[in-house]
Write an enzyme that holds these catalytic residues in place. Structure first.
Site, mmCIF file in Angstrom:
data_model
loop_
_atom_site.group_PDB
_atom_site.id
_atom_site.type_symbol
_atom_site.label_atom_id
_atom_site.label_comp_id
_atom_site.label_asym_id
_atom_site.label_seq_id
_atom_site.Cartn_x
_atom_site.Cartn_y
_atom_site.Cartn_z
ATOM 1 C CG ASP A 89 33.561 45.935 30.766
ATOM 2 O OD1 ASP A 89 33.021 45.975 29.935
ATOM 3 O OD2 ASP A 89 34.878 45.374 30.877
ATOM 4 C CG ASP A 264 35.632 42.319 36.624
ATOM 5 O OD1 ASP A 264 36.237 41.882 35.425
ATOM 6 O OD2 ASP A 264 35.540 43.374 37.160
ATOM 7 C CB CYS A 302 39.440 22.194 46.355
ATOM 8 S SG CYS A 302 37.976 22.902 45.101
ATOM 9 C CB CYS A 304 35.574 22.460 42.839
ATOM 10 S SG CYS A 304 36.746 21.750 42.073
ATOM 11 C CB CYS A 307 38.979 18.794 44.147
ATOM 12 S SG CYS A 307 40.036 19.941 43.557
ATOM 13 C CG HIS A 333 40.387 23.600 41.056
ATOM 14 N ND1 HIS A 333 40.172 23.164 42.114
ATOM 15 C CD2 HIS A 333 41.736 24.476 40.852
ATOM 16 C CE1 HIS A 333 41.313 23.536 43.168
ATOM 17 N NE2 HIS A 333 42.250 24.160 42.283
HETATM 18 ZN ZN LIG Z 1 38.797 21.887 43.283
#
Ligand SMILES: [Zn+2]
Length: 371
Positions: A89, A264, A302, A304, A307, A333
Site C-alpha cells: 500500500d 486485506d 475447521c 487448519c 484444529c 487458525h
Molecule cells: Zn482451525
C-alpha cells in the site's frame, strides 16, 4: 500483468490476477505482511492455510529496514522468502494517522514513530519506494479521510481533490522500463458521500490504472451502497481491492456482493494474538475459564493445522502461560478461517450458491441473517 474475469453475477465476479510471481484467484483475502513478515507465521504456514498473496506497508518498510536495503536483497518477495504475488500500500493511511502529520500541496510532512525524525512523503517518493520494495501490485499515494471520525462534506471534497491531483502524479511517475513488471492501482476516496464516491470513481475510471483500491471504508453495513455505486462506474475489467477492511466475515460477503475482488486486513492475526478466535458459531475468547477442560478443537469444521492437532484446553493453556506457540497456532487458525471463507465465497459464485452460503453462514455466525 493481467486480470481475467471468469464469471460475473450482478456486481460479483470470480477472476484471476496474473502477476510475474504467480496468480491470485479472486475473490481473495490477501494476508497482511506489514513489515515484510506475517506476524507469528512462517511462509510455509501461510501457504498451507491457503494464502495466495501478501500485502506489505510502504511507510513501515521505509523506516525499517529502508527501501534501498530491500531493493539490494532482491525485492520484498525474495527478502521475506515468499514466492507468490505481493502488494504494497502507499503508506498514506499510516502517515495520516500519525499525530503530527501535516498535509501540504505536494505531500505530507510527518515524524517517524520510531525516532521522531521529520520526513516527507509525496506521490513521487511513494512510487519510488514501492518500486524499490518491488511488490507486483502498487497503490497510488492518497489522502484518506474519516479515519479520525470527523470528515464533513467540504473537508472530504477538499481531500478528494488532493487525492486526485496526487493520483495523476503517481501515474506520471509510475512509467517506463523500471516499472515494467509492476502494476498500479488508483485509490478511490470520497468518504461517506455517495456523490463524492461517484465523482472519484469517474475520475479514476478515465485514467489508465491497472486496478482500483477502495480507501477509507470502515464499516461494511454502511458501505454496501457506496461500494455498489463505485463498482457500477469502475470498469469491470480492472481488479478492485478493498483496503484494510475484513475484520468481520460480514465485510467479506458485503464486499464481494458489491464488486470487490481482493481484501486485506491485519485483524485476523491481531485478534488471534488477543485470543479472539473465529468459529462458525461466532468469535470466542480462548482465555475464557469455560475452556479449561474442553478437549474439542476450536472448530470441529475447521481443517487448519491447529484444529486438526490441538484442542481448546491446550490453546487456553498456551495463552494462560504466555507460550509463543499459542500466538502461532491461533494466527494459523484465524488466518485460515478468513482466507478459506473467501475461497468458499469464490466457489459459491461459481456454483450459483452465493446467497445460500451467505445466509447460512451469517445466521450461524451472528445468530441471525444480516444484510
Ligand atoms: Zn482451525
Amino acid at each position: 500483468m493481467k486480470f481475467l474475469i471468469e464469471k460475473q453475477v450482478g456486481l460479483m465476479r470470480t477472476g484471476v490476477i496474473k502477476t510475474p510471481h504467480g496468480e491470485i484467484k479472486t475473490p481473495a483475502f490477501v494476508v497482511a505482511g506489514t513489515r515484510a513478515a506475517v506476524k507469528a507465521l512462517t511462509v510455509p504456514e501461510v501457504l498451507a492455510l491457503g494464502g495466495q498473496a501478501i500485502l506489505a506497508n510502504t511507510y513501515h518498510l521505509m523506516l525499517q529496514p529502508g527501501v534501498d536495503l530491500i531493493e539490494k536483497a532482491g525485492g520484498l518477495a525474495q527478502f521475506m522468502g515468499f514466492s507468490g504475488a505481493t502488494f504494497t500500500d502507499s503508506g498514506g493511511f499510516q502517515i495520516m494517522s500519525l499525530p503530527k502529520a501535516k498535509v501540504m500541496k505536494d505531500g505530507v510532512m510527518f515524524r517517524s514513530h520510531i525516532d521522531g525524525r521529520e520526513m516527507l512523503m509525496t506521490p513521487e517518493i511513494s512510487m519510488d519506494a514501492q518500486r524499490k520494495i518491488g511488490a507486483d501490485l502498487h497503490m497510488a499515494f492518497d489522502l484518506p479521510v474519516g479515519y479520525d471520525g470527523e470528515a464533513d462534506f467540504s473537508k472530504t471534497k477538499q481531500a478528494l481533490s488532493t487525492t486526485h491531483a496526487w493520483a495523476t502524479k503517481c501515474l506520471e511517475a509510475h512509467q517506463g522500463e523500471k516499472f515494467a513488471k509492476q502494476a498500479l492501482y488508483g485509490v478511490v476516496q470520497g468518504g461517506k458521500f455517495t456523490e463524492l464516491r461517484k465523482e472519484s470513481a469517474e475520475f479514476f475510471d478515465a485514467l489508465p490504472f491497472f486496478g482500483y483500491g477502495i480507501g477509507s471504508i470502515y464499516n461494511a453495513r454502511e458501505a454496501a451502497e457506496l461500494l455498489g455505486a463505485m463498482s457500477q462506474i469502475l470498469s469491470p475489467e480492472r481488479p478492485r481491492h478493498l483496503l484494510g477492511m475484513g475484520a468481520e466475515p460480514l465485510d467479506l460477503f458485503v464486499g464481494v456482493e458489491n464488486g470487490m475482488d481482493t481484501f486485506d486486513c491485519v485483524a485476523p492475526t491481531r485478534q488471534a494474538r488477543n485470543g479472539a478466535l473465529y468459529t462458525f458459531d461466532g468469535r470466542i475468547n480462548i482465555k475464557n475459564a469455560k475452556y479449561r477442560e474442553d478437549f474439542s478443537p476450536i472448530d470441529e469444521a475447521c481443517d487448519c493445522y491447529c484444529c486438526k492437532n490441538y484442542n481448546k484446553a491446550y490453546m487456553r493453556h498456551l495463552f494462560q502461560t504466555g507460550e509463543l506457540l499459542g500466538l502461532t497456532l491461533a494466527s494459523i487458525h484465524n488466518e485460515h478461517f478468513v482466507v478459506q471463507l473467501v475461497k468458499k465465497i469464490r466457489a459459491s459464485i461459481e456454483n450459483n450458491t452465493f446467497l445460500m452460503l451467505k445466509n447460512s453462514f451469517l445466521k450461524r455466525y451472528y445468530g441471525k441473517i444480516t444484510p
